[in-house]
Design a protein around this motif. Structure first.
Motif, PDB file in Angstrom:
ATOM      1  N   ASP A 268      -8.059  -9.832  -4.477  1.00 16.77           N
ATOM      2  CA  ASP A 268      -7.567 -10.512  -3.788  1.00 16.77           C
ATOM      3  C   ASP A 268      -6.382 -10.079  -2.426  1.00 16.77           C
ATOM      4  OD1 ASP A 268      -5.676  -9.906  -5.769  1.00 16.77           O
ATOM      5  OD2 ASP A 268      -5.364 -11.885  -6.743  1.00 16.77           O
ATOM      6  N   GLY A 269      -5.999  -8.452  -2.902  1.00 20.00           N
ATOM      7  CA  GLY A 269      -4.703  -8.127  -1.738  1.00 20.00           C
ATOM      8  C   GLY A 269      -3.379  -8.191  -2.397  1.00 20.00           C
ATOM      9  N   ALA A 270      -3.711  -8.443  -3.729  1.00 20.34           N
ATOM     10  CA  ALA A 270      -1.845  -9.051  -4.512  1.00 20.34           C
ATOM     11  C   ALA A 270      -1.899  -7.627  -4.691  1.00 20.34           C
ATOM     12  CB  ALA A 270      -2.063 -10.051  -4.897  1.00 20.34           C
ATOM     13  N   THR A 271      -1.888  -6.685  -5.652  1.00 23.63           N
ATOM     14  CA  THR A 271      -1.527  -6.288  -6.253  1.00 23.63           C
ATOM     15  C   THR A 271      -2.153  -4.448  -5.334  1.00 23.63           C
ATOM     16  OG1 THR A 271      -1.193  -6.922  -7.566  1.00 23.63           O
ATOM     17  CG2 THR A 271      -0.607  -4.246  -8.053  1.00 23.63           C
TER      18      THR A 271
ATOM     19  N   GLY B  50      -2.948   5.363   5.971  1.00 20.04           N
ATOM     20  CA  GLY B  50      -4.227   5.549   5.243  1.00 20.04           C
ATOM     21  C   GLY B  50      -5.802   5.181   5.702  1.00 20.04           C
ATOM     22  N   VAL B  51      -6.797   5.389   4.882  1.00 19.84           N
ATOM     23  CA  VAL B  51      -7.818   5.245   5.259  1.00 19.84           C
ATOM     24  C   VAL B  51      -8.611   4.198   4.249  1.00 19.84           C
ATOM     25  CG1 VAL B  51     -10.329   5.591   5.758  1.00 19.84           C
ATOM     26  CG2 VAL B  51      -7.867   6.955   6.564  1.00 19.84           C
ATOM     27  N   VAL B  52      -8.601   2.735   3.768  1.00 22.89           N
ATOM     28  CA  VAL B  52      -9.201   2.171   3.218  1.00 22.89           C
ATOM     29  C   VAL B  52     -11.096   2.332   2.942  1.00 22.89           C
ATOM     30  CG1 VAL B  52     -10.742  -0.339   2.649  1.00 22.89           C
ATOM     31  CG2 VAL B  52      -8.119   0.104   4.105  1.00 22.89           C
ATOM     32  N   GLY B  53     -11.115   2.425   2.373  1.00 22.63           N
ATOM     33  CA  GLY B  53     -12.846   3.311   1.454  1.00 22.63           C
ATOM     34  C   GLY B  53     -13.759   2.045   2.401  1.00 22.63           C
ATOM     35  N   ALA B  54     -15.391   2.460   1.730  1.00 25.99           N
ATOM     36  CA  ALA B  54     -15.547   2.105   2.528  1.00 25.99           C
ATOM     37  C   ALA B  54     -16.400   0.691   1.417  1.00 25.99           C
ATOM     38  CB  ALA B  54     -17.769   2.902   2.466  1.00 25.99           C
ATOM     39  N   ASP B  55     -15.521   0.932   0.200  1.00 33.64           N
ATOM     40  CA  ASP B  55     -16.119  -0.305  -1.159  1.00 33.64           C
ATOM     41  C   ASP B  55     -15.100  -1.527  -1.246  1.00 33.64           C
ATOM     42  OD1 ASP B  55     -13.384   1.058  -1.882  1.00 33.64           O
ATOM     43  OD2 ASP B  55     -14.003   1.844  -3.795  1.00 33.64           O
ATOM     44  N   GLY B  56     -13.789  -0.518   0.291  1.00 41.07           N
ATOM     45  CA  GLY B  56     -13.286  -2.140   0.771  1.00 41.07           C
ATOM     46  C   GLY B  56     -11.536  -2.156  -0.365  1.00 41.07           C
ATOM     47  N   VAL B  57     -11.498  -1.737  -1.633  1.00 36.61           N
ATOM     48  CA  VAL B  57     -10.681  -1.868  -2.105  1.00 36.61           C
ATOM     49  C   VAL B  57      -9.094  -0.343  -2.547  1.00 36.61           C
ATOM     50  CG1 VAL B  57     -11.504  -4.032  -3.489  1.00 36.61           C
ATOM     51  CG2 VAL B  57     -12.268  -1.390  -4.968  1.00 36.61           C
TER      52      VAL B  57
ATOM     53  N   PHE C 248      -5.053  -5.789   2.604  1.00 38.24           N
ATOM     54  CA  PHE C 248      -3.908  -4.696   2.284  1.00 38.24           C
ATOM     55  C   PHE C 248      -2.646  -5.024   3.471  1.00 38.24           C
ATOM     56  CE2 PHE C 248      -7.873  -1.493   0.920  1.00 38.24           C
ATOM     57  CZ  PHE C 248      -7.305  -0.975   0.247  1.00 38.24           C
ATOM     58  N   VAL C 249      -3.292  -6.274   4.293  1.00 42.31           N
ATOM     59  CA  VAL C 249      -1.780  -6.306   5.330  1.00 42.31           C
ATOM     60  C   VAL C 249      -0.449  -7.130   4.910  1.00 42.31           C
ATOM     61  CG1 VAL C 249      -1.556  -7.341   7.742  1.00 42.31           C
ATOM     62  CG2 VAL C 249      -3.637  -6.281   7.398  1.00 42.31           C
ATOM     63  N   GLY C 250       0.472  -7.081   4.806  1.00 42.03           N
ATOM     64  CA  GLY C 250       1.315  -7.480   3.715  1.00 42.03           C
ATOM     65  C   GLY C 250       3.090  -6.656   3.571  1.00 42.03           C
ATOM     66  N   SER C 251       3.670  -7.195   3.703  1.00 40.27           N
ATOM     67  CA  SER C 251       5.250  -6.913   3.214  1.00 40.27           C
ATOM     68  C   SER C 251       4.498  -6.863   1.154  1.00 40.27           C
ATOM     69  CB  SER C 251       6.236  -7.495   3.272  1.00 40.27           C
ATOM     70  OG  SER C 251       7.208  -7.142   2.935  1.00 40.27           O
ATOM     71  N   TYR C 252       4.986  -5.890   0.384  1.00 41.92           N
ATOM     72  CA  TYR C 252       5.236  -5.761  -0.990  1.00 41.92           C
ATOM     73  C   TYR C 252       6.392  -5.138  -1.475  1.00 41.92           C
ATOM     74  CZ  TYR C 252      -0.135  -5.320   0.041  1.00 41.92           C
ATOM     75  OH  TYR C 252      -1.037  -5.834   0.384  1.00 41.92           O
ATOM     76  N   ALA C 253       6.617  -5.491  -2.917  1.00 42.44           N
ATOM     77  CA  ALA C 253       7.621  -4.473  -3.042  1.00 42.44           C
ATOM     78  C   ALA C 253       7.495  -4.638  -4.327  1.00 42.44           C
ATOM     79  CB  ALA C 253       8.065  -6.049  -4.163  1.00 42.44           C
TER      80      ALA C 253
ATOM     81  N   VAL D 142       7.084  19.302  -3.996  1.00 45.07           N
ATOM     82  CA  VAL D 142       8.745  18.106  -5.054  1.00 45.07           C
ATOM     83  C   VAL D 142       8.640  16.353  -5.621  1.00 45.07           C
ATOM     84  CG1 VAL D 142      10.876  17.306  -3.600  1.00 45.07           C
ATOM     85  CG2 VAL D 142       9.399  18.769  -2.689  1.00 45.07           C
ATOM     86  N   ASP D 143       7.901  16.043  -5.526  1.00 43.37           N
ATOM     87  CA  ASP D 143       7.645  14.685  -6.624  1.00 43.37           C
ATOM     88  C   ASP D 143       6.421  14.605  -6.636  1.00 43.37           C
ATOM     89  OD1 ASP D 143      10.093  13.421  -7.400  1.00 43.37           O
ATOM     90  OD2 ASP D 143      10.644  12.772  -5.840  1.00 43.37           O
ATOM     91  N   SER D 144       6.162  13.784  -7.532  1.00 46.65           N
ATOM     92  CA  SER D 144       4.658  13.475  -8.133  1.00 46.65           C
ATOM     93  C   SER D 144       5.113  11.907  -8.932  1.00 46.65           C
ATOM     94  CB  SER D 144       3.750  13.978  -9.242  1.00 46.65           C
ATOM     95  OG  SER D 144       2.759  13.196  -9.604  1.00 46.65           O
ATOM     96  N   CYS D 145       5.009  10.990  -7.458  1.00 41.36           N
ATOM     97  CA  CYS D 145       4.575   9.329  -7.865  1.00 41.36           C
ATOM     98  C   CYS D 145       3.949   8.591  -8.232  1.00 41.36           C
ATOM     99  CB  CYS D 145       5.645   9.151  -6.699  1.00 41.36           C
ATOM    100  SG  CYS D 145       6.759   9.927  -6.175  1.00 41.36           S
ATOM    101  N   THR D 146       4.109   7.215  -9.053  1.00 42.70           N
ATOM    102  CA  THR D 146       2.821   6.788  -9.113  1.00 42.70           C
ATOM    103  C   THR D 146       4.042   5.355  -8.782  1.00 42.70           C
ATOM    104  OG1 THR D 146       1.501   8.162 -11.389  1.00 42.70           O
ATOM    105  CG2 THR D 146       1.746   5.669 -11.170  1.00 42.70           C
ATOM    106  N   ALA D 147       3.148   4.805  -7.621  1.00 41.08           N
ATOM    107  CA  ALA D 147       3.914   3.035  -7.438  1.00 41.08           C
ATOM    108  C   ALA D 147       3.275   1.981  -8.081  1.00 41.08           C
ATOM    109  CB  ALA D 147       4.475   3.503  -5.930  1.00 41.08           C
ATOM    110  N   THR D 148       3.248   0.629  -7.608  1.00 44.60           N
ATOM    111  CA  THR D 148       2.755  -0.408  -7.676  1.00 44.60           C
ATOM    112  C   THR D 148       3.200  -1.332  -6.725  1.00 44.60           C
ATOM    113  OG1 THR D 148       2.270  -0.376 -11.043  1.00 44.60           O
ATOM    114  CG2 THR D 148       2.455  -2.020  -9.175  1.00 44.60           C
ATOM    115  N   LEU D 149       2.616  -2.145  -5.707  1.00 47.00           N
ATOM    116  CA  LEU D 149       3.056  -2.716  -4.918  1.00 47.00           C
ATOM    117  C   LEU D 149       2.829  -4.238  -5.078  1.00 47.00           C
ATOM    118  CD1 LEU D 149       2.338   0.053  -3.698  1.00 47.00           C
ATOM    119  CD2 LEU D 149       3.304  -0.483  -1.611  1.00 47.00           C
ATOM    120  N   THR D 150       3.174  -4.664  -4.694  1.00 45.47           N
ATOM    121  CA  THR D 150       2.848  -6.547  -5.084  1.00 45.47           C
ATOM    122  C   THR D 150       3.766  -6.764  -4.033  1.00 45.47           C
ATOM    123  OG1 THR D 150       3.463  -5.809  -7.420  1.00 45.47           O
ATOM    124  CG2 THR D 150       3.544  -8.099  -6.482  1.00 45.47           C
ATOM    125  N   LYS D 151       2.526  -8.579  -3.334  1.00 44.70           N
ATOM    126  CA  LYS D 151       2.345  -8.507  -2.366  1.00 44.70           C
ATOM    127  C   LYS D 151       3.974 -10.325  -3.355  1.00 44.70           C
ATOM    128  CE  LYS D 151      -1.128  -8.632   0.772  1.00 44.70           C
ATOM    129  NZ  LYS D 151      -2.106  -9.299   1.118  1.00 44.70           N
TER     130      LYS D 151
END
Length: 190
Positions: A164-167, A132-139, A84-89, A181-190
């Protein structure tokens, strides 16, 4: 007649002796062979399949590492939060506020934990720091409801990352004291 009986007895004794020697000779080789087979099986059967296996955060079972909770990899040396570690757009669509992005969100592994991650900059506020907390499945991951930006709260019940941790994909909600107030759906890409 006595000669015949004596001759028969001598012949019988001689044949018995010859057969006895053959049997003993075969038994000797049979016994030695059986001991050799048993010793081979003993030493071969006692080889340790874990002898040369190093498990960093886990233990070896039948030659393979079984990882402790929060770790993965062939040698159990990778914390689940590492990918999960990194900078995302981040690009997102929120209702009712609308679309936003791309903007930068940084994700870091929380010190001392194999499963906790820290998001910096969600909801397009650079000062928002969310755990946040990562689940036991790692994804998969979740973000428990917590305070951000003073008067607001954030919560994400379902997020995922590619192997691969890219998205990352996450749906999260923002609350104020009056409710959602807000409900958001986001995609984060390295």
């Amino acid at each position: 007649m006595i000669n015949f009986v004596a001759s028969f007895e001598l012949n019988f004794i001689f044949r018995f002796y010859i057969n006895y020697r053959k049997v003993m000779k075969n038994m000797k080789f049979g016994f030695i062979g059986a001991v050799a087979i048993a010793m081979t099986m003993f030493f071969t059967g006692c080889s340790d399949p874990c002898k040369d296996v190093v498990c960093v955060q886990g233990e070896c079972v039948e030659g393979d590492c079984v990882c402790d909770a929060g770790y993965e990899g062939v040698d159990c040396g990778t914390a689940l939060n590492a990918k999960f570690v990194g900078s995302y757009a981040l690009n997102e669509t929120c209702a009712p506020s609308g679309a936003a992005g791309p903007y930068t969100v940084t994700v870091a592994a929380k010190t001392g934990s194999a499963t906790d991650i820290t998001f910096v900059g969600l909801w397009e506020v650079p000062s928002n720091i969310v755990t946040g907390v990562v689940g036991a499945d790692g994804v998969s991951f979740t973000i428990a409801r917590q305070t951000i930006s003073g008067a607001f709260e954030i919560e994400a019940t379902a997020g995922t990352i590619t192997a691969d941790g890219a998205t990352m994909n996450v749906t999260y909600k923002i609350y104020d004291s009056s409710g959602e107030v807000d409900s958001c759906t986001a995609t984060l890409t390295k």
